[in-house]
Design an enzyme around this catalytic site. Structure first.
Site, PDB file in Angstrom:
ATOM      1  N   LYS A 111       0.826  -1.210   0.000  1.00  0.00           N
ATOM      2  CA  LYS A 111       0.000   0.000   0.000  1.00  0.00           C
ATOM      3  C   LYS A 111       0.861   1.260   0.000  1.00  0.00           C
ATOM      4  CE  LYS A 111      -4.421  -0.416  -0.187  1.00  0.00           C
ATOM      5  NZ  LYS A 111      -5.025  -1.608   0.315  1.00  0.00           N
ATOM      6  N   LYS A 134     -12.768   3.999  -6.014  1.00  0.00           N
ATOM      7  CA  LYS A 134     -13.108   5.415  -6.061  1.00  0.00           C
ATOM      8  C   LYS A 134     -11.994   6.205  -6.754  1.00  0.00           C
ATOM      9  CE  LYS A 134     -12.682   6.914  -2.013  1.00  0.00           C
ATOM     10  NZ  LYS A 134     -11.397   7.569  -1.989  1.00  0.00           N
ATOM     11  N   LYS A 187      -9.781  -2.855 -11.236  1.00  0.00           N
ATOM     12  CA  LYS A 187     -10.457  -3.072  -9.955  1.00  0.00           C
ATOM     13  C   LYS A 187     -11.346  -1.871  -9.626  1.00  0.00           C
ATOM     14  CE  LYS A 187      -8.962  -3.228  -5.159  1.00  0.00           C
ATOM     15  NZ  LYS A 187      -9.585  -3.877  -4.182  1.00  0.00           N
TER      16      LYS A 187
END
Ligand code: TRP
Ligand code: SF4
Length: 329
Positions: A114, A199, A196
């Site tokens: 991440k 947002k 994927k």
């Protein structure tokens, strides 16, 4: 007989989309009948990526709560609350941070992934490294038996269990219980562009989208790229649209599309029209519920207030026991 307890949280980093719904929320809704459920809005966690504009978090928290209620989380069954309203999360996080070795956090695979994947914000903060410690505090404060998570979060939960074992061993008391992962199988859903659903990719269908927006998004969906012309045969197995048919369309329609696509008997335009219809039909109860909820926004806040009150009592008592075990009290 007391029911086993479930706890899970979601970051209020924006309104929820179908990926969030099928990845987590739908599962939460069905867990409500079998388990004693605690669901919380992880607004402190959201700070790990939104620290540059934290003012958005309040608004997002409200939106997430509306999404939850529209999707069927029921305040009569589940306790819903806001993390930052319960300072015990922060206090226990601090205590746990003293007993968790940094290498445990550094070797966490989702951390590195991440940190390097998110490009628009600097994710090298101290708080983000400690994310799983705060997450452990969230879980153990409520003595949750299970935590419903996606498979990608499984390493976090393993870490939580390790932290619990270390704490209980150090202070010679079973203050916390080791939470189990409740991993659900999640249908693979892509966004309208085939990546994927997210947002940040701007490719999501939101639970709060209007009928018009949903139809437009379905029309714009990427299909089997090999079907350049209407006469070309397609393959539903590589098409982004087909998984949505599997969720929303009746079996007979799925089968019909599956064969008609392969023989070019239907075009993608027809296929999209069918999906728009079944998807809207499937989402309608949620949309109607939302309209109803939005006429009484104060009630949403009241539900969170009551949930927070109840959760706070549990968190307080667990933290008290932790401090007693450490002879801090
Ligand atoms: N990490 C979760 C997410 O990103 C949110 C979360 C925070 C959570 N604390 C938790 C989930 C505790 C389960 C249990 O969505
Ligand atoms: Fe996909 Fe339907 Fe087009 Fe086949 S007909 S490629 S399933 S959109």
């Amino acid at each position: 007989m007391t029911r086993k307890r479930i706890l899970s949280g979601m970051q209020p980093s924006g309104k929820l989309h179908l990926g969030n719904y099928f990845g987590a929320l739908k599962n939460w809704v069905s867990l409500q009948d079998e388990f004693e459920c605690y669901f919380f809005i992880a607004d402190w966690h959201a700070l790990s990526s939104l620290y540059e504009d934290p003012h958005r978090i309040k608004e997002y928290s409200f939106e997430v709560a509306v999404d939850w209620l529209s999707a069927g989380l029921d305040p009569g069954k589940s306790t819903m609350f806001v993390q930052s309203e319960i300072p015990e999360h922060a206090e226990l996080h601090l205590i746990l941070s003293m007993v968790v070795p940094v290498p445990w956090l550094e070797r966490n695979p989702t951390y590195k992934e991440k940190r390097d994947e998110i490009k628009n914000v600097d994710m090298s903060s101290y708080g983000f490294l400690g994310y799983p410690v705060l997450q452990t505090a969230d879980i153990v404060l409520y003595r949750a038996d299970y935590v419903p998570v996606g498979i990608d979060q499984a390493p976090h939960l393993e870490l939580s269990r390790e932290i619990v074992r270390r704490f209980n061993k150090l202070y010679k008391k079973k203050v916390f219980i080791e939470p189990g992962a409740k991993i659900s199988d999640i249908p693979k859903l892509s966004g309208v562009d085939g990546r994927k659903m997210s947002k940040t990719y701007n490719n999501a269908i939101f639970l709060s989208d209007s009928e018009n927006e949903i139809s437009k998004k379905v029309q714009s969906m990427l299909t089997d790229p090999a079907r350049a012309r209407r006469e070309d045969a397609g393959d539903p197995d590589v098409c982004n649209l087909y998984p949505f048919h599997k969720i929303y369309s009746p079996k007979a329609m799925q089968d019909e599309i599956n064969s008609a696509c392969r023989t070019a008997k239907i075009g993608c335009g027809d296929c999209k029209k069918m999906l728009s219809q079944t998807m809207l039909e499937g989402m309608r109860p949620m949309m109607e519920k939302r309209q109803e909820i939005l006429t009484r926004p104060d009630e949403v806040k009241e539900i969170l207030r009551e949930g927070t009150l109840k959760a706070h009592a549990v968190a307080k008592s667990t933290l008290e026991q932790a401090k007693q075990a450490m002879k801090l009290k």
